[in-house]
Enzyme design. Sequence first.
Site, short mmCIF file in Angstrom:
data_model
loop_
_atom_site.label_atom_id
_atom_site.label_comp_id
_atom_site.label_asym_id
_atom_site.label_seq_id
_atom_site.Cartn_x
_atom_site.Cartn_y
_atom_site.Cartn_z
N ASP A 33 -4.45 7.52 7.86
CA ASP A 33 -5.48 6.71 8.42
C ASP A 33 -6.91 7.08 8.10
O ASP A 33 -7.86 6.18 7.98
CB ASP A 33 -5.69 6.55 9.94
CG ASP A 33 -4.68 5.48 10.32
OD1 ASP A 33 -4.52 4.32 9.43
OD2 ASP A 33 -4.09 5.40 11.43
N GLN B 9 -0.52 4.39 15.61
CA GLN B 9 -0.90 2.60 15.63
C GLN B 9 -2.04 2.34 16.96
O GLN B 9 -1.46 2.76 17.90
CB GLN B 9 0.24 1.84 15.70
CG GLN B 9 -0.06 0.19 15.68
CD GLN B 9 -0.63 0.05 14.32
OE1 GLN B 9 -0.23 0.49 13.30
NE2 GLN B 9 -1.38 -1.05 14.13
N LYS C 114 4.79 -1.65 8.01
CA LYS C 114 4.66 -0.34 7.43
C LYS C 114 5.93 0.35 7.23
O LYS C 114 6.10 0.82 6.03
CB LYS C 114 3.81 0.61 8.43
CG LYS C 114 2.39 0.10 8.40
CD LYS C 114 1.29 0.57 9.43
CE LYS C 114 0.04 0.04 9.69
NZ LYS C 114 -0.87 0.47 10.76
#
Length: 299
Positions: free
Chosen positions: A121, A98, A54
């Site tokens: 997200d 995460q 990422k």
Amino acid sequence: MVAYIIDGKAIAAAIRAETARQVEVLVRDYNLIPGLAVVRVGEDPASEVYVRNKVRSTQEVGMHSWEHHLPADVSQETLLRKLDKLNEDHAVHGILVQLPLPSHISEEAVIKHIRVEKDVDGFHIENAGKLMTGQEGLFPCTPVGCVMLAKHCFQHRSQGDLSGLHAVVVGRSNIVGKPLSLLLLRENCTVTIAHSRTAHLPELCRTADILVAAVGRPQMIKGDWVKPGAVVIDVGINRIPGEGGKTRLVGDVDFESAKEVAAAITPVPGGVGPMTIACLLANTVKAACLQRSVDYGTL
Ligand code: GUN
């Protein structure tokens, strides 16, 4: 008939190139460099790889990228204070924590603590509500990527029109199954959400024009569960024993048998996986636009 193998890597690369172009416009015309902060807690090896990818991809499209690594025994309170700082930081337009988190930390509390405009997200309850009620917002990256792949396969139907198609989504997670079902509904699909307790699952799957597997069970969906000519999207990433003591990655679909029946199918790896990061970068640009009142649609 052998299925068309959907090249998620190539499609994701095209999306990243478009994102890079949008970043150039934001820098040139608005003096705005979108920034993504990724928070990783503990030493989960898979998370480490995902986060590294990422960070690298974020930098490649010209955005600012920060990784914050906290120890596995960090308190929930310390993590929330970290998020306070990122919420207040004007250079940070997207925040991603995460998952999974260590068991002493509530994922729900952490997700709720991220400012909704920075929730790239799309996991925040307010973004979930916007998806549910048909409002604009930030939506989960993997499901958005799956819809893009499905539309790619139906280009011949006025540029990816999915109207009236029967989509069967196997899996009901908050991260993939549920949001994907709502996104497909937005595309005017008739959507069935199936799961581990669904009766007559093979028969039901055989009625799908678009069959999505997101259950986390290696190679569960066999070729004879697939309707001839269907589009099969495999979200699963499972590591199983391979030849010579090695391991290999497989999806939730039994690729070898399904590819003989489907019209199109995503491989694992190289199908849905690369789309997730590409959509995360696109979401970060969208978030930056939201925060600076720039019309994302005109970039
Ligand atoms: N862990 C596995 N997939 C994801 C994802 O899409 N977002 C976050 N934050 N964590 C994950």
